[in-house]
Design an enzyme around this catalytic site. Structure first.
Site, PDB file in Angstrom:
ATOM      1  N   ILE A 113      43.368  30.343 -83.794  1.00  0.00           N
ATOM      2  CA  ILE A 113      43.641  31.652 -83.216  1.00  0.00           C
ATOM      3  C   ILE A 113      44.583  31.439 -82.043  1.00  0.00           C
ATOM      4  CG2 ILE A 113      41.484  32.700 -83.985  1.00  0.00           C
ATOM      5  CD1 ILE A 113      40.296  32.323 -81.256  1.00  0.00           C
ATOM      6  N   ASP A 114      45.355  32.477 -81.719  1.00  0.00           N
ATOM      7  CA  ASP A 114      46.383  32.355 -80.685  1.00  0.00           C
ATOM      8  C   ASP A 114      45.808  31.898 -79.345  1.00  0.00           C
ATOM      9  OD1 ASP A 114      48.209  33.257 -82.531  1.00  0.00           O
ATOM     10  OD2 ASP A 114      48.232  35.314 -81.788  1.00  0.00           O
ATOM     11  N   LYS A 115      46.659  31.303 -78.547  1.00  0.00           N
ATOM     12  CA  LYS A 115      46.250  30.801 -77.245  1.00  0.00           C
ATOM     13  C   LYS A 115      45.616  31.891 -76.390  1.00  0.00           C
ATOM     14  CE  LYS A 115      47.975  28.155 -73.275  1.00  0.00           C
ATOM     15  NZ  LYS A 115      49.127  27.377 -72.735  1.00  0.00           N
ATOM     16  N   ARG A 164      48.609  41.376 -84.876  1.00  0.00           N
ATOM     17  CA  ARG A 164      49.616  41.772 -83.889  1.00  0.00           C
ATOM     18  C   ARG A 164      50.808  42.445 -84.561  1.00  0.00           C
ATOM     19  NH1 ARG A 164      50.639  36.346 -80.554  1.00  0.00           N
ATOM     20  NH2 ARG A 164      52.042  37.745 -79.413  1.00  0.00           N
TER      21      ARG A 164
END
Length: 311
Positions: A139-141, A239
């Site tokens: 998962i994104d930072k 997103r």
């Protein structure tokens, strides 16, 4: 009946079919309630065959060696290191990733990452050096929430197959700009839609299909609290879909181009991996985990809920 006093013990199980850990613990501690043995397991006091077992539903094979050590450190001891171990056994480990931490290194200069923190936490708890973790998803930072790692090659292959077949349960919570209605987004995503950004294409020969099911949970001032359930798991899928629909996430810094309204300030991307479910690679048991949203997301939601015109 008085609640039993849990004490240290070690038992070799009789040969026979596999049975849930919680059921076995209730036999080892007569009179113990299901809630009591569940807490015993989930606080890291139980090991099976030398491996920590925190899931009371896990099927334990006949003949296994079950040990209970009341002084054992809990699985949440890693909280101080900025990562919370939700579940760990010999095949998989499920963790809560804090926002601002990469799942794996972006390049060789990035040293403080989730996989390295988790490995260090496991080594401290199990008192032995651990091999590198198998990465099966990221998962994104800036995204917080649940991540699973594999601890064996067989487990990694099994989990990767589940992700390929889209059978893994993934539910996210997010704050999106504007008044968003419940709907499903499906498109073909490409690495470059023509302006250097990932996005959707109408060319049926390009990209890969991505499907996101969105359910509106609560209208807020200038935003909506939504639930996003992934049918597929492409890079930046949530997103991109919400941004292309005119509802970029709060805190979005990449896919907010062209949004006509005023962007609401947020400390980071308001996206949280709230639920994760999969089939255990060894036992075949269906596991599902949940992680409450962090304070920054809850705080911003409360502020927008209290604002005039939020309803």
């Amino acid at each position: 009946m008085a609640r039993p006093r849990f004490t240290d013990l070690t038992r070799e199980l009789e040969p026979g079919p596999a049975r849930p850990l919680g059921e076995l613990l209730r036999e080892l501690y007569p009179g113990a309630s299901w809630g009591a043995v569940r807490e015993l397991a989930r606080t890291g006091k139980v090991s099976v065959g030398g491996e920590l077992c925190t899931e009371p539903r896990e099927l334990i094979p006949g003949g296994a060696r079950v040990s209970v050590k009341m002084a054992a450190p809990g699985p949440r001891a890693a909280r101080a290191a900025g990562v919370l171990l939700e579940y760990a056994d010999g095949e998989v480990v499920v963790v809560h990733k804090p926002a601002g931490l990469s799942t794996v290194p972006f390049d060789e200069r990035e040293r403080d990452t989730l996989d390295r923190r988790v490995r260090a936490a496991l080594e401290r708890r199990e008192h032995r050096r651990r091999d590198a973790l198998g990465v099966v998803h990221r998962i994104d930072k800036e995204t917080s929430g649940l991540v699973v790692f594999a601890r064996t090659l067989a487990a990694k292959r099994h989990l990767e197959q589940q992700f390929r077949l889209h059978t893994v349960h993934r539910r996210y919570l997010a704050l999106a700009h504007g008044r968003l209605a419940s709907q499903t987004f499906s498109s073909r995503l490409v690495a470059d839609r023509g302006d250097g950004l990932r996005g959707s294409t109408t060319n049926p020969r390009l990209g890969r299909t991505a499907t996101t099911h969105v359910r509106a949970l609560e209208p807020l001032e200038g935003a909506t609290l939504v639930e996003c359930r992934l049918e597929t798991g492409r890079t930046h899928q949530i997103r991109i879909h919400l941004s292309e629909a005119g509802h970029p996430l709060l805190g979005e810094r990449v896919y907010q181009r062209g949004y006509p309204g005023a962007l609401i300030a947020a400390p980071r991307l308001m996206l949280h991996a709230a639920e994760l479910g999969f089939i255990h690679p060894r036992t075949g048991a269906e596991l599902r985990f949940s992680a409450p949203p962090p304070e920054d997301l809850l705080g911003l939601r409360s502020a927008l809920k209290a604002a005039p015109g939020a309803r």
